[in-house]
Design an enzyme around this catalytic site. Structure first.
Site, PDB file in Angstrom:
ATOM      1  N   LEU A 181      42.284 -13.047  18.982  1.00  0.00           N
ATOM      2  CA  LEU A 181      43.543 -13.141  19.731  1.00  0.00           C
ATOM      3  C   LEU A 181      43.997 -14.580  19.976  1.00  0.00           C
ATOM      4  O   LEU A 181      45.087 -14.794  20.495  1.00  0.00           O
ATOM      5  CB  LEU A 181      43.461 -12.390  21.074  1.00  0.00           C
ATOM      6  CG  LEU A 181      43.268 -10.874  20.984  1.00  0.00           C
ATOM      7  CD1 LEU A 181      43.468 -10.250  22.351  1.00  0.00           C
ATOM      8  CD2 LEU A 181      44.217 -10.230  19.990  1.00  0.00           C
ATOM      9  N   GLU A 227      40.057 -10.803  28.970  1.00  0.00           N
ATOM     10  CA  GLU A 227      41.499 -10.930  28.775  1.00  0.00           C
ATOM     11  C   GLU A 227      41.980 -10.331  27.456  1.00  0.00           C
ATOM     12  O   GLU A 227      43.148 -10.452  27.108  1.00  0.00           O
ATOM     13  CB  GLU A 227      41.887 -12.405  28.825  1.00  0.00           C
ATOM     14  CG  GLU A 227      41.238 -13.248  27.731  1.00  0.00           C
ATOM     15  CD  GLU A 227      41.495 -14.742  27.886  1.00  0.00           C
ATOM     16  OE1 GLU A 227      42.456 -15.109  28.582  1.00  0.00           O
ATOM     17  OE2 GLU A 227      40.734 -15.533  27.302  1.00  0.00           O
ATOM     18  N   LEU A 228      41.071  -9.703  26.698  1.00  0.00           N
ATOM     19  CA  LEU A 228      41.416  -9.253  25.359  1.00  0.00           C
ATOM     20  C   LEU A 228      41.966  -7.832  25.357  1.00  0.00           C
ATOM     21  O   LEU A 228      41.642  -7.017  26.231  1.00  0.00           O
ATOM     22  CB  LEU A 228      40.187  -9.323  24.457  1.00  0.00           C
ATOM     23  CG  LEU A 228      39.491 -10.682  24.403  1.00  0.00           C
ATOM     24  CD1 LEU A 228      38.303 -10.618  23.469  1.00  0.00           C
ATOM     25  CD2 LEU A 228      40.456 -11.783  23.985  1.00  0.00           C
ATOM     26  N   CYS A 229      42.759  -7.535  24.347  1.00  0.00           N
ATOM     27  CA  CYS A 229      43.411  -6.226  24.241  1.00  0.00           C
ATOM     28  C   CYS A 229      42.484  -5.217  23.566  1.00  0.00           C
ATOM     29  O   CYS A 229      42.806  -4.674  22.494  1.00  0.00           O
ATOM     30  CB  CYS A 229      44.719  -6.353  23.459  1.00  0.00           C
ATOM     31  SG  CYS A 229      45.906  -7.474  24.200  1.00  0.00           S
ATOM     32  N   THR A 230      41.322  -4.974  24.163  1.00  0.00           N
ATOM     33  CA  THR A 230      40.393  -3.984  23.649  1.00  0.00           C
ATOM     34  C   THR A 230      39.472  -3.536  24.772  1.00  0.00           C
ATOM     35  O   THR A 230      39.020  -4.373  25.571  1.00  0.00           O
ATOM     36  CB  THR A 230      39.545  -4.550  22.487  1.00  0.00           C
ATOM     37  OG1 THR A 230      38.480  -3.635  22.190  1.00  0.00           O
ATOM     38  CG2 THR A 230      38.941  -5.900  22.843  1.00  0.00           C
TER      39      THR A 230
END
Length: 417
Positions: free
Chosen positions: A407, A366-369
């Site tokens: 996050l 779910e992380l932005c990376t």
């Protein structure tokens, strides 16, 4: 357009890879903890592994569980009656280990040392003080300065501290696994420096040098090569102790027993035990193994809900409620953590439900990376938004090894069967 099938796409595990009791519990949790992102532990599985290993070993060998692999109190409690002690690396781990040891069915005598060994290349004064005050069975000292610190703390507390010198050997006869010796390292005293360090340790009045710690292997699945390594440790420690007047009582060979993934052949504990029995240490000397992952890996499963499922230029992506903020191991070590897909039939009638069938899939978090990728190119029979992706062999270096604050998403839950 779908990508063509490829021999490189491994098949996801069948549901039968998950014990029925695990499937049942995860299905229940999915209904009550949606969207689920959790570890599920079975302490009995870890205990069974410990019993199997100890049964294969000679009487002079001891098993100390490395708490860093999985520090959940229920796992430690399940292991406490089936290991000789615990290996710790912090005040927190020491506290958890002592709690589990105090609850043993057969408690230790009141005057006996606390059966913990301590590791770590940069132990703080607070850690060393806690170990000395706890009367730890042995502190694995990593340097000459650390020996002086332990001596100073022990003198201040009016006691004597038992220490083992951690050694980085110049050469080790080991193949088939990650080697952690014979090269420049932050761990241990280089072998050429050992004589001078032992000579100075002998001048420190509050130290009792009981032996040596040589942790130079990791993830070894070859019982024969690991037995050769342990036999070499016994010979090296015996010869070095004799040459320098050390009253040898302990030879710590570290961990290093491998866990089989995919189609790998499991470590043969019976063969290993038979082979090391041929080279016993001198009378009164214990040979210690410090398994962590070997005992805990199979006792845990990480499960996360598929919050979305999308097809991007012909390739499917499953987005999970958790990722490397919960389960970082697949991105950190050269291990392929395959998955099983556990169907969850509950789904809001008003929402579309993306579904992929007989398709290659990449599993992301779910992380932005883009680093948040847990598994690439696995072929699934069917997966839907709302189903659970389950990673077996997640009982070690899972919850403890993750990066939960990145996050600020909620941390993974932990449940016990």
């Amino acid at each position: 357009m779908e990508l063509p099938p490829s021999a490189a796409h491994r098949a996801a595990y069948p549901l039968t890879r998950l014990p029925e009791r695990v499937r049942t519990r995860l299905t229940e949790l999915a209904r009550t903890h949606a969207p689920l992102a959790a570890y599920l532990y079975d302490p009995d599985t870890a205990a069974a592994r410990a019993r199997e290993l100890r049964a294969a070993l000679p009487d002079w060998a001891a098993v100390y569980y490395a708490v860093k692999a999985n520090a959940h109190p229920a796992v430690l409690a399940g292991l406490a009656d089936h290991v000789d002690g615990f290996e710790v690396a912090s005040v927190s781990e020491l506290t958890l280990a002592r709690t589990a040891l105090d609850a043993r069915t057969d408690p230790r005598p009141a005057a006996a040392p606390t059966p913990v060994l301590a590791a770590g290349p940069a132990k703080s004064t607070a850690v060393l003080t806690a170990l000395v005050r706890a009367d730890a069975e042995s502190i694995n000292a990593e340097s000459l300065l650390e020996l002086h610190r332990i001596n100073h703390i022990a003198q201040r507390h009016g006691t004597t501290a038992r220490v083992s010198l951690r050694v980085n050997p110049a050469h080790i006869p080991l193949t088939g696994s990650l080697q952690m010796g014979g090269v420049p390292s932050a761990f241990g005293v280089p072998e050429p420096d050992v004589p001078a360090v032992l000579a100075e340790a002998a001048t420190l009045p509050a130290l009792d040098v009981v032996g040596f710690h040589i942790h130079a292997a990791s993830g070894n699945l070859d019982a024969e090569s690991h037995a050769a390594y342990v036999r070499w440790c016994v010979t090296w420690a015996t010869d070095t102790a004799r040459a320098h007047g050390i009253d040898l009582r302990q030879i710590d060979t570290g961990g290093g027993l491998g866990v089989a993934f995919e189609d790998e052949k499991p470590f043969d504990t019976a063969r290993f035990g038979a082979l090391i029995a041929d080279t016993p240490p001198p009378p009164g000397v214990r040979v210690i193994l410090e398994p962590g992952r070997y005992l805990a890996a199979e006792c845990g499963w990480y499960a996360a809900e598929v919050t979305d499922l999308k097809n991007s230029y012909g390739h499917w992506y499953a987005m999970l409620r958790g990722g490397i903020n919960h389960f970082q191991l697949p991105t950190s070590w050269d291990i392929v953590h395959n998955i099983a897909v556990l169907p969850v039939d509950d789904w809001p009638a008003e929402l579309p439900r993306p579904t992929a069938e007989d398709a290659p899939l990449t599993v992301v978090g779910e992380l932005c990376t883009p680093e948040d990728t847990l598994l690439r190119d696995v072929r699934v029979d069917r997966i839907r938004a709302g189903d659970l992706v389950v990673f077996p062999n997640a009982g070690s270096y899972g919850w403890e090894f993750a990066m939960p604050h990145f996050l600020g998403h909620p941390a993974a839950e932990r449940h016990v069967l």
